[in-house]
Design an enzyme around this catalytic site. Structure first.
Site, PDB file in Angstrom:
ATOM      1  N   ASP A   1      39.928  18.702  39.117  1.00  0.00           N
ATOM      2  CA  ASP A   1      39.362  19.750  38.263  1.00  0.00           C
ATOM      3  C   ASP A   1      40.373  20.251  37.239  1.00  0.00           C
ATOM      4  OD1 ASP A   1      37.761  21.745  37.208  1.00  0.00           O
ATOM      5  OD2 ASP A   1      38.252  23.176  38.793  1.00  0.00           O
TER       6      ASP A   1
ATOM      7  N   ASP B   1      36.715  20.002  30.088  1.00  0.00           N
ATOM      8  CA  ASP B   1      36.721  20.305  31.516  1.00  0.00           C
ATOM      9  C   ASP B   1      36.171  19.135  32.325  1.00  0.00           C
ATOM     10  OD1 ASP B   1      36.849  21.635  33.899  1.00  0.00           O
ATOM     11  OD2 ASP B   1      35.245  23.043  33.461  1.00  0.00           O
TER      12      ASP B   1
END
Ligand SMILES: *[C@@H]1O[C@H](CO)[C@@H](O)[C@H](O)[C@H]1NC(C)=O
Ligand SMILES: *[C@@H]1O[C@H](CO)[C@@H](O)[C@H](O)[C@H]1NC(C)=O
Ligand SMILES: *[C@@H]1O[C@H](CO)[C@@H](O)[C@H](O)[C@H]1NC(C)=O
Ligand SMILES: *[C@@H]1O[C@H](CO)[C@@H](O)[C@H](O)[C@H]1NC(C)=O
Ligand SMILES: *[C@@H]1O[C@H](CO)[C@@H](O)[C@H](O)[C@H]1NC(C)=O
Length: 400
Positions: free
Chosen positions: A105, A310
């Site tokens: 992440d 992201d």
């Protein structure tokens, strides 16, 4: 239910500059989509439309959490992952090493996973990591400066450094900051490599929307606790790259650390990283979007850091001014003979009905001023983050 087909080819145009390449041996680790048959998360009963709907809702909750107004008000403790993302990597923690499969992440920093004795954990399909069984584990004392890297921490009874992470959807993780050896199966070398004294979160109280297969999260953000910040110096450069394969792919790709990976020089574009709070996030500047050759400009005075890239968000979210221009341009480009669905299935905004199918735009609008470049629009690109040069570069790739 409908089946969905996608507009995957709408790409963001980013400003272009150049960079240089110098190969060295770094770290390369397999990266797989959670809905790849290779993944322990693989759920063959979940079809593509279920998956996309889930992904879309995840993207929307991420947008809410990253509401920049609330960031100013609530300090950095809200910086954590919520939608968690779709791409997984395998690490080995401690001595002897215990395998941990966790989510890669870029939208968060802390590397954490559930630990034994778990006081209040969600069910997971694998045994918890037990730090007391690892001969290389050390709790971090709360007076250490590293404890202050956490957005929210406290001093425990034994002066241990306790972290607390709060997630936008109400999920929380609470535990202790430790250091331990982390090992990786380095596909460059075909063997396990070890990195001692990595700062890790041992989670003893974890609640919220976690699947039984989610052992933890590997933060790859820009702040000091992230994996890249911690191991970058091993390679002399704080640089990492990945190439995302799509849903259901039957092979894995790699996430690579400390190497120059942009070999497709001809189609390479490089854009500066914009330094902006929270420093975890990789902010870029979205200047314009091209639809069938037509240029749609972002608000000219607001392009600096108006989007972040992201790995932990699936669908892209576009601030509504530009989204509406995009939607209009797509409708025009598709032409009058096709009429958009009047009531597109939630949460989509633009869909076309086909025989038995809906075909939906995989970008959703957001009222936030900051947009998100999600992983769906990153598939089949080699994307390299250079934290020292402060750039992100993109090149089309088959992720081989
Ligand atoms: C996908 O699964 C849902 C239920 O989980 C079902 O209603 C739908 O018909 C399935 N779609 C396809 C195309 O198989
Ligand atoms: C963002 O946060 C502010 C303050 O908490 C709130 O008033 C606003 O409605 C939020 N916006 C969105 C799009 O959620
Ligand atoms: C490391 O990767 C190699 C090649 O992919 C594989 O054969 C080996 O079993 C892996 N080792 C571990 C400990 O997973
Ligand atoms: C950008 O310009 C718009 C109108 O042109 C204005 O409403 C907005 O406040 C400006 N934003 C900044 C950050 O200057
Ligand atoms: C944006 O705000 C408008 C008006 O407050 C609201 O109707 C709309 O649903 C919001 N859109 C999103 C994507 O949150």
């Amino acid at each position: 239910m409908n089946r969905f087909v996608y507009f995957a080819t709408i790409l963001f145009q980013l400003s272009i500059s150049s960079s240089s390449a110098k190969p060295n041996v770094g770290l390369s680790v397999n990266l797989f989509h959670r809905n790849s048959p290779l993944s322990p998360y693989y759920n063959p009963s979940m079809n593509h439309s279920d998956y996309i709907i889930n992904a879309a809702f995840h993207s929307i909750s991420r947008v809410k959490r990253f509401n920049s107004t609330s960031f100013q008000n609530k300090a950095a403790q809200t910086i954590a992952t919520e939608s968690k993302g779709d791409y997984l990597m395998e690490i080995f923690v401690g001595t002897p090493p215990k395998k941990v499969i966790a989510i890669a992440d870029t939208g968060s920093d802390l590397i954490w996973f559930q630990c034994s004795p778990c006081k209040d954990c969600y069910f997971q399909n694998y045994p918890y990591f037990d730090p007391t069984k690892s001969s290389t584990h050390h709790p971090v004392p709360c007076e250490e400066v590293t404890c202050e890297y956490l957005d929210s921490y406290s001093c425990g009874r034994a002066k241990e450094c306790n972290y607390f992470m709060e997630y936008g959807d109400g999920s929380t993780s609470r535990g202790t900051l430790i250091t331990d050896t982390v090992s990786f199966n380095n596909t460059y070398l075909g063997r396990i490599v070890k990195y001692p004294s990595i700062l890790l979160g041992c989670g003893y109280h974890n609640k919220g929307l976690f699947s039984p297969n989610e052992e933890g999260i590997i933060g790859l953000g820009g702040d000091p606790l992230s994996l890249i910040s911690q191991i970058g110096h091993q390679f002399g450069k704080r640089k990492f790259s990945y190439c995302f394969l799509p849903y259901g792919s039957e092979r894995s790709s790699q996430i690579k650390f400390g190497v120059d990976t942009q070999t497709n020089r001809r189609n390479l574009v490089t854009t500066p990283l914009v330094r902006k709070f929270p420093y975890t996030l990789y902010y870029l500047s979205l200047e314009r979007i091209s639809v069938s050759g037509k240029m749609l400009m972002a608000k000219a005075n607001e392009t600096q850091g108006n989007i972040f890239i992201d790995s932990g968000t699936v669908l892209s979210a576009l601030e509504s001014y530009l989204f509406n221009k995009l939607k209009t341009a797509i409708i025009e480009s598709i032409g009058k003979e096709h009429v958009p669905e009047r009531y597109p299935p939630r949460p989509f905004n633009l869909c076309y009905r086909r025989i038995g199918n809906s075909m939906c735009l995989m970008i959703v609008p957001t009222n936030d001023t900051v947009s998100i470049l999600g992983s769906y629009q990153q598939v089949y690109f080699n994307i390299e983050y250079d934290l020292d040069k402060r750039t992100v570069s993109f090149a089309p790739s088959n992720c081989k």
